[in-house]
Scaffold this motif. Structure first.
Motif, PDB file in Angstrom:
ATOM      1  N   GLU A   1     -10.498  -2.464 -38.238  1.00 18.04           N
ATOM      2  CA  GLU A   1      -9.642  -1.861 -37.219  1.00 18.04           C
ATOM      3  C   GLU A   1      -8.290  -2.567 -37.207  1.00 18.04           C
ATOM      4  O   GLU A   1      -8.208  -3.798 -37.230  1.00 18.04           O
ATOM      5  N   ARG A   2      -7.220  -1.780 -37.180  1.00 20.64           N
ATOM      6  CA  ARG A   2      -5.877  -2.362 -37.156  1.00 20.64           C
ATOM      7  C   ARG A   2      -5.473  -2.642 -35.715  1.00 20.64           C
ATOM      8  O   ARG A   2      -5.517  -1.757 -34.856  1.00 20.64           O
ATOM      9  N   LEU A   3      -5.085  -3.878 -35.451  1.00 20.84           N
ATOM     10  CA  LEU A   3      -4.683  -4.293 -34.112  1.00 20.84           C
ATOM     11  C   LEU A   3      -3.181  -4.562 -34.087  1.00 20.84           C
ATOM     12  O   LEU A   3      -2.656  -5.309 -34.932  1.00 20.84           O
ATOM     13  N   ASP A   4      -2.505  -3.962 -33.133  1.00 23.08           N
ATOM     14  CA  ASP A   4      -1.045  -4.030 -33.097  1.00 23.08           C
ATOM     15  C   ASP A   4      -0.514  -5.440 -32.854  1.00 23.08           C
ATOM     16  O   ASP A   4       0.625  -5.742 -33.210  1.00 23.08           O
TER      17      ASP A   4
ATOM     18  N   PRO B   1      -3.849 -11.219 -40.937  1.00 21.31           N
ATOM     19  CA  PRO B   1      -4.783 -10.919 -39.835  1.00 21.31           C
ATOM     20  C   PRO B   1      -5.300 -12.162 -39.118  1.00 21.31           C
ATOM     21  O   PRO B   1      -5.973 -12.046 -38.092  1.00 21.31           O
ATOM     22  N   LEU B   2      -4.969 -13.345 -39.640  1.00 24.39           N
ATOM     23  CA  LEU B   2      -5.457 -14.573 -39.019  1.00 24.39           C
ATOM     24  C   LEU B   2      -4.550 -15.059 -37.888  1.00 24.39           C
ATOM     25  O   LEU B   2      -4.906 -15.997 -37.170  1.00 24.39           O
ATOM     26  N   TYR B   3      -3.374 -14.433 -37.726  1.00 22.40           N
ATOM     27  CA  TYR B   3      -2.409 -14.911 -36.741  1.00 22.40           C
ATOM     28  C   TYR B   3      -1.842 -13.741 -35.956  1.00 22.40           C
ATOM     29  O   TYR B   3      -1.732 -12.624 -36.453  1.00 22.40           O
ATOM     30  N   THR B   4      -1.455 -14.001 -34.736  1.00 28.84           N
ATOM     31  CA  THR B   4      -0.868 -12.962 -33.885  1.00 28.84           C
ATOM     32  C   THR B   4       0.647 -12.908 -34.088  1.00 28.84           C
ATOM     33  O   THR B   4       1.263 -13.862 -34.573  1.00 28.84           O
TER      34      THR B   4
ATOM     35  N   PHE C   1       6.320 -15.078 -34.131  1.00 31.92           N
ATOM     36  CA  PHE C   1       7.669 -15.127 -33.563  1.00 31.92           C
ATOM     37  C   PHE C   1       7.974 -16.514 -32.991  1.00 31.92           C
ATOM     38  O   PHE C   1       9.124 -16.964 -33.035  1.00 31.92           O
ATOM     39  N   TYR C   2       6.963 -17.192 -32.484  1.00 30.60           N
ATOM     40  CA  TYR C   2       7.173 -18.562 -32.018  1.00 30.60           C
ATOM     41  C   TYR C   2       7.559 -19.468 -33.182  1.00 30.60           C
ATOM     42  O   TYR C   2       8.494 -20.270 -33.087  1.00 30.60           O
ATOM     43  N   VAL C   3       6.851 -19.315 -34.299  1.00 34.92           N
ATOM     44  CA  VAL C   3       7.170 -20.103 -35.495  1.00 34.92           C
ATOM     45  C   VAL C   3       8.585 -19.786 -35.972  1.00 34.92           C
ATOM     46  O   VAL C   3       9.350 -20.687 -36.335  1.00 34.92           O
ATOM     47  N   GLY C   4       8.952 -18.490 -35.982  1.00 36.07           N
ATOM     48  CA  GLY C   4      10.293 -18.110 -36.411  1.00 36.07           C
ATOM     49  C   GLY C   4      11.372 -18.749 -35.569  1.00 36.07           C
ATOM     50  O   GLY C   4      12.375 -19.252 -36.103  1.00 36.07           O
ATOM     51  N   ARG C   5      11.196 -18.768 -34.256  1.00 34.04           N
ATOM     52  CA  ARG C   5      12.187 -19.395 -33.378  1.00 34.04           C
ATOM     53  C   ARG C   5      12.249 -20.904 -33.587  1.00 34.04           C
ATOM     54  O   ARG C   5      13.325 -21.499 -33.537  1.00 34.04           O
ATOM     55  N   ARG C   6      11.111 -21.528 -33.831  1.00 31.61           N
ATOM     56  CA  ARG C   6      11.088 -22.980 -34.043  1.00 31.61           C
ATOM     57  C   ARG C   6      11.781 -23.354 -35.353  1.00 31.61           C
ATOM     58  O   ARG C   6      12.464 -24.378 -35.422  1.00 31.61           O
TER      59      ARG C   6
ATOM     60  N   GLU D   1       5.350 -17.979 -44.441  1.00 34.64           N
ATOM     61  CA  GLU D   1       4.968 -16.575 -44.320  1.00 34.64           C
ATOM     62  C   GLU D   1       5.091 -16.081 -42.882  1.00 34.64           C
ATOM     63  O   GLU D   1       5.502 -14.947 -42.638  1.00 34.64           O
ATOM     64  N   LEU D   2       4.747 -16.927 -41.924  1.00 39.18           N
ATOM     65  CA  LEU D   2       4.842 -16.529 -40.519  1.00 39.18           C
ATOM     66  C   LEU D   2       6.298 -16.354 -40.075  1.00 39.18           C
ATOM     67  O   LEU D   2       6.580 -15.606 -39.134  1.00 39.18           O
ATOM     68  N   GLU D   3       7.212 -17.033 -40.742  1.00 42.35           N
ATOM     69  CA  GLU D   3       8.621 -16.942 -40.381  1.00 42.35           C
ATOM     70  C   GLU D   3       9.222 -15.583 -40.759  1.00 42.35           C
ATOM     71  O   GLU D   3      10.170 -15.105 -40.109  1.00 42.35           O
ATOM     72  N   LYS D   4       8.676 -14.942 -41.777  1.00 42.87           N
ATOM     73  CA  LYS D   4       9.283 -13.722 -42.318  1.00 42.87           C
ATOM     74  C   LYS D   4       9.345 -12.565 -41.332  1.00 42.87           C
ATOM     75  O   LYS D   4      10.377 -11.874 -41.250  1.00 42.87           O
ATOM     76  N   PRO D   5       8.277 -12.261 -40.552  1.00 41.31           N
ATOM     77  CA  PRO D   5       8.389 -11.166 -39.576  1.00 41.31           C
ATOM     78  C   PRO D   5       9.520 -11.384 -38.567  1.00 41.31           C
ATOM     79  O   PRO D   5      10.216 -10.442 -38.190  1.00 41.31           O
TER      80      PRO D   5
END
Length: 228
Positions: free
Chosen positions: A4-7, A13-16, A21-26, A48-52
């Motif tokens: 199931e795809r969760l928004d 899929p291991l991270y929200t 976005f918290y990682v990107g701001r940091r 990878e988390l920074e990219k979104p």
């Protein structure tokens, strides 16, 4: 089996998305390594988390309309693999990264992305002295003034000065070589960076190479002021 795809999940899929976005701001204020250590995550995970977050910022900013741009290349791997980076000099931020190398074809990709109308609004383009960047700027933004960055201008001047120094050393002999031998640093350094001995050596060099002053005699013939 179906997942199931969760928004609220990020690309992984291991991270929200909230964590991404918290990682990107940091990362805007800290290095990836520092953020990874703080959150106890792997360096590549933080990357990878920074990219979104970065993609969201680019969509929010939209296509820029720069008046002054800076063009440079960066090496992305060992060897000679390059990409072109274009920055908005007024807002002090990069606006485009791409191409396959430092060629004219790669440089044209930036202007194609920017669009003809916005390219016509560019008034200044700062770049190195390579022909591809200069040629494409003249083609796509002919109204823009071209300014070569100081680093490359000084590098060429330094190389020219060193070439003359070596040729003069080869031409001279005996005691006359004292003006050239061991003076490379004196000649290639700024006066403000020289020690007291270096400034004395520079003063001696300038005095030895000073051209005689000329005056205009009554007869209208140019002769050295010292009568030589």
């Amino acid at each position: 089996m179906k997942r199931e795809r969760l928004d609220f999940l990020a690309d992984s899929p291991l991270y929200t998305k909230r964590l991404a976005f918290y990682v990107g701001r940091r990362v805007r204020a800290s290095t990836i390594q520092d953020v990874a250590r703080e959150l106890k995550l792997d360096w590549h995970t933080v990357k990878e988390l920074e990219k979104p977050y970065m993609r969201a910022q680019l969509e929010r900013a939209g296509t820029p309309s720069p008046r002054a741009i800076g063009i440079d290349e960066v090496s992305i791997r060992k060897g000679h693999t390059y990409r072109i980076v274009v920055s908005n000099l007024i807002r002090s931020r990069p606006i485009w990264f791409g191409g396959e190398d430092r060629s004219e074809a790669s440089m044209r990709q930036f202007y194609d992305w920017l669009g003809e109308n916005k390219a016509k609004r560019i008034r200044l383009a700062v770049m190195d002295m390579g022909k591809p960047f200069r040629n494409v700027a003249g083609e796509k933004a002919p109204q823009a003034a071209i300014l070569f960055d100081k680093f490359h201008v000084m590098r060429h001047l330094g190389e020219a000065l060193d070439k003359v120094r070596k040729s003069e050393y080869a031409r001279l002999s005996g005691k006359e070589r004292r003006y050239i031998k061991g003076q490379k640093y004196t000649l290639l350094s700024g006066k403000e960076n020289l020690s007291i001995d270096g400034r004395k050596a520079l003063k001696t060099l300038l005095a030895a190479n000073k051209r005689p002053e000329y005056r205009l005699p009554a007869q209208g013939v140019l002769r050295p002021a010292l009568g030589v």
